[in-house]
Write a protein that holds these residues in place. Structure first.
Motif, mmCIF file in Angstrom:
data_model
loop_
_atom_site.group_PDB
_atom_site.id
_atom_site.type_symbol
_atom_site.label_atom_id
_atom_site.label_comp_id
_atom_site.label_asym_id
_atom_site.label_seq_id
_atom_site.Cartn_x
_atom_site.Cartn_y
_atom_site.Cartn_z
ATOM 1 N N LEU A 82 0.827 -1.209 0.000
ATOM 2 C CA LEU A 82 0.000 0.000 0.000
ATOM 3 C C LEU A 82 0.862 1.261 0.000
ATOM 4 C CD1 LEU A 82 -2.863 -0.978 2.469
ATOM 5 C CD2 LEU A 82 -2.961 -0.804 -0.017
ATOM 6 N N LEU A 86 0.424 3.742 -3.105
ATOM 7 C CA LEU A 86 -0.331 4.974 -2.888
ATOM 8 C C LEU A 86 0.544 6.223 -2.878
ATOM 9 C CD1 LEU A 86 -2.976 3.819 -0.241
ATOM 10 C CD2 LEU A 86 -3.086 3.769 -2.744
ATOM 11 N N ALA A 103 -10.245 5.851 -6.164
ATOM 12 C CA ALA A 103 -9.414 4.643 -6.200
ATOM 13 C C ALA A 103 -8.520 4.546 -4.966
ATOM 14 C CB ALA A 103 -8.564 4.634 -7.472
ATOM 15 N N VAL A 104 -7.897 5.652 -4.600
ATOM 16 C CA VAL A 104 -6.975 5.652 -3.454
ATOM 17 C C VAL A 104 -7.714 5.376 -2.148
ATOM 18 C CG1 VAL A 104 -5.524 7.151 -2.016
ATOM 19 C CG2 VAL A 104 -5.205 7.105 -4.496
ATOM 20 N N SER A 106 -10.723 4.023 -1.701
ATOM 21 C CA SER A 106 -11.311 2.682 -1.701
ATOM 22 C C SER A 106 -10.262 1.638 -1.352
ATOM 23 C CB SER A 106 -11.912 2.378 -3.075
ATOM 24 O OG SER A 106 -12.364 1.035 -3.149
ATOM 25 N N THR A 107 -9.089 1.734 -1.976
ATOM 26 C CA THR A 107 -7.999 0.793 -1.694
ATOM 27 C C THR A 107 -7.578 0.868 -0.230
ATOM 28 O OG1 THR A 107 -7.189 1.028 -3.967
ATOM 29 C CG2 THR A 107 -5.657 0.130 -2.339
ATOM 30 N N SER A 193 -12.385 -8.328 -3.883
ATOM 31 C CA SER A 193 -11.555 -8.237 -2.680
ATOM 32 C C SER A 193 -11.364 -9.615 -2.063
ATOM 33 C CB SER A 193 -12.212 -7.279 -1.670
ATOM 34 O OG SER A 193 -11.437 -7.194 -0.492
ATOM 35 N N PHE A 247 -2.303 5.303 -11.390
ATOM 36 C CA PHE A 247 -2.614 4.465 -10.225
ATOM 37 C C PHE A 247 -2.319 3.005 -10.530
ATOM 38 C CE2 PHE A 247 -5.908 1.920 -7.972
ATOM 39 C CZ PHE A 247 -5.448 2.104 -6.675
ATOM 40 N N CYS A 248 -2.758 2.530 -11.693
ATOM 41 C CA CYS A 248 -2.519 1.135 -12.077
ATOM 42 C C CYS A 248 -1.040 0.865 -12.283
ATOM 43 C CB CYS A 248 -3.290 0.801 -13.356
ATOM 44 S SG CYS A 248 -5.084 0.804 -13.163
ATOM 45 N N LEU A 251 0.501 0.334 -9.021
ATOM 46 C CA LEU A 251 0.178 -0.995 -8.513
ATOM 47 C C LEU A 251 1.099 -2.053 -9.130
ATOM 48 C CD1 LEU A 251 -3.747 -0.986 -8.543
ATOM 49 C CD2 LEU A 251 -2.257 -0.942 -6.529
ATOM 50 N N ALA A 281 -8.890 -2.666 -4.968
ATOM 51 C CA ALA A 281 -8.321 -1.716 -5.926
ATOM 52 C C ALA A 281 -8.673 -2.090 -7.355
ATOM 53 C CB ALA A 281 -6.799 -1.654 -5.762
ATOM 54 N N THR A 284 -12.366 -1.593 -8.016
ATOM 55 C CA THR A 284 -12.712 -0.179 -8.127
ATOM 56 C C THR A 284 -12.308 0.382 -9.482
ATOM 57 O OG1 THR A 284 -12.412 0.116 -5.737
ATOM 58 C CG2 THR A 284 -12.401 2.102 -7.090
#
Length: 365
Positions: A82, A86, A103-104, A106-107, A193, A247-248, A251, A281, A284
């Protein structure tokens, strides 16, 4: 943050190169490399600290006997994932973009549920953490928050989002779910999840297959926000969704960095704080870029793992017999005699096949 700090400096002598920070492709690569760097640098420190605090994995007694030796391996490594994902997102993404914050947050929310679950397991010295209904309740609350937020966006600004559902392979089948989109979104996030959580049973299995799925969604997020590519592929275009590429990408970088320490034999496990957050993540992101159903193909390995548990439980309750030697599916193959590395690599090959098929299917409409 850097999205705002660096571009103004491009007017200064010799700093014109900073103009590249305006491009999503550059910032995605930068976020991915930053995530990888953070993970590789912080990994040894976190492993050492988790050992110092005796935060070790509790192994299920009914699992494969070969897993007994893993007892005590540092867990809750999801905190490393994380942090690695993030922080680069906040550094390189456009923080004025609502998709990034959805997204942030929710993750992070799913990560909090997983953290509480892991903490209770450690305190009780058992593989039983949060009471299932409380765990599911926390996931549902986060899903509801995201679903309601998106419904409000769809009603107030349709060009920013809508509640239509896109079916892969069918370009004219796009029903509008309206208010039903909220429970649908909740189902997607909670299901994924838990699917990633169920896959997290072998060294490097969950994080490697997740990394492949995240890479596929990096491409999907980019084309969703790109005018020419979205039109060519007959996708619903949401310009703000392009920012989710960063964001992806983060990840993906975080997954590679964590895999460095989580590959067989693992030095650290991600725990529920990692698996629940990663599943949340990817769920979402799929919702935000309107590829909820394509997620079933992208994450085919997770579908297999979760499906094996559903089939096993249903079969045992209805007939008193088990379909698999043990569920989730990776344990079934272990008990068939496959070595752990063989299961991991074969599932990883399947993950790559599923991801490639999902991308090639975009034009098959």
């Amino acid at each position: 943050m850097l999205y705002y700090l660096l571009p103004p400096l491009e007017s200064m002598p010799y700093l014109g190169v900073l103009n590249v920070t305006r491009y999503i492709t550059f910032r995605t690569a930068a976020a991915s490399l930053t995530a990888l760097f953070i993970s590789l640098v912080l990994g040894p420190w976190m492993i050492r600290k988790l050992r110092d605090f005796q935060i070790g994995q509790v192994i299920r007694q009914e699992g494969p006997q070969s897993h007994r030796a893993k007892a005590g391996t540092p867990t809750m490594g999801g905190l490393l994932i994380l942090s690695s994902a993030l922080v680069p997102t906040l550094l390189w993404a456009d923080l004025a973009n609502p998709y990034i914050w959805i997204a942030v947050l929710s993750t992070a929310g799913f990560g909090v549920v997983g953290f509480i679950d892991d903490y209770l397991k450690l305190v009780r010295r058992s593989h039983h953490g949060l009471i299932p209904r409380y765990k599911m309740g926390g996931q549902i609350v986060i899903g509801l928050a995201v679903g309601i937020t998106l419904l409000i966006l769809a009603e107030q600004n349709p060009p920013l989002y809508n509640t239509r559902l896109i079916f892969p392979f069918f370009k004219n089948l796009i029903p509008d779910l309206g208010w039903f989109y909220v429970p649908f979104a909740v189902f997607i996030m909670v299901a994924w999840s838990n699917a990633v959580n169920l896959t997290d049973g072998l060294d490097g299995l969950a994080i490697s297959t997740f990394g492949v799925a995240a890479a596929a969604f990096t491409a999907l997020a980019y084309v969703t926000g790109h005018a020419v590519l979205a039109d060519y592929l007959l996708l619903v275009r949401f310009p703000p969704a392009g920012e989710l590429t960063i964001f992806c990408g983060a990840l993906v970088g975080a997954s590679l960095g964590f895999l460095w320490y989580n590959c067989y034999p693992a030095e650290i496990f991600m725990g529920d704080v990692g698996s629940l957050a990663l599943g949340g993540a990817i769920g979402t992101v799929a919702i935000l870029i309107k590829q909820e159903l394509l997620l079933v193909i992208v994450g085919g390995v997770f579908v297999m793992e979760a499906g094996s548990v559903v089939i096993q439980v249903a079969s045992f309750k209805l007939t008193g017999k088990r379909v698999f030697k043990m569920a989730p599916l990776h344990h079934h193959f272990e008990l068939l005699g496959w070595s752990e590395p063989k299961v991991i690599f074969r599932f990883l090959i399947l993950a790559v096949i599923f991801a490639l098929f999902s991308l090639t299917s975009l034009k098959l409409r």
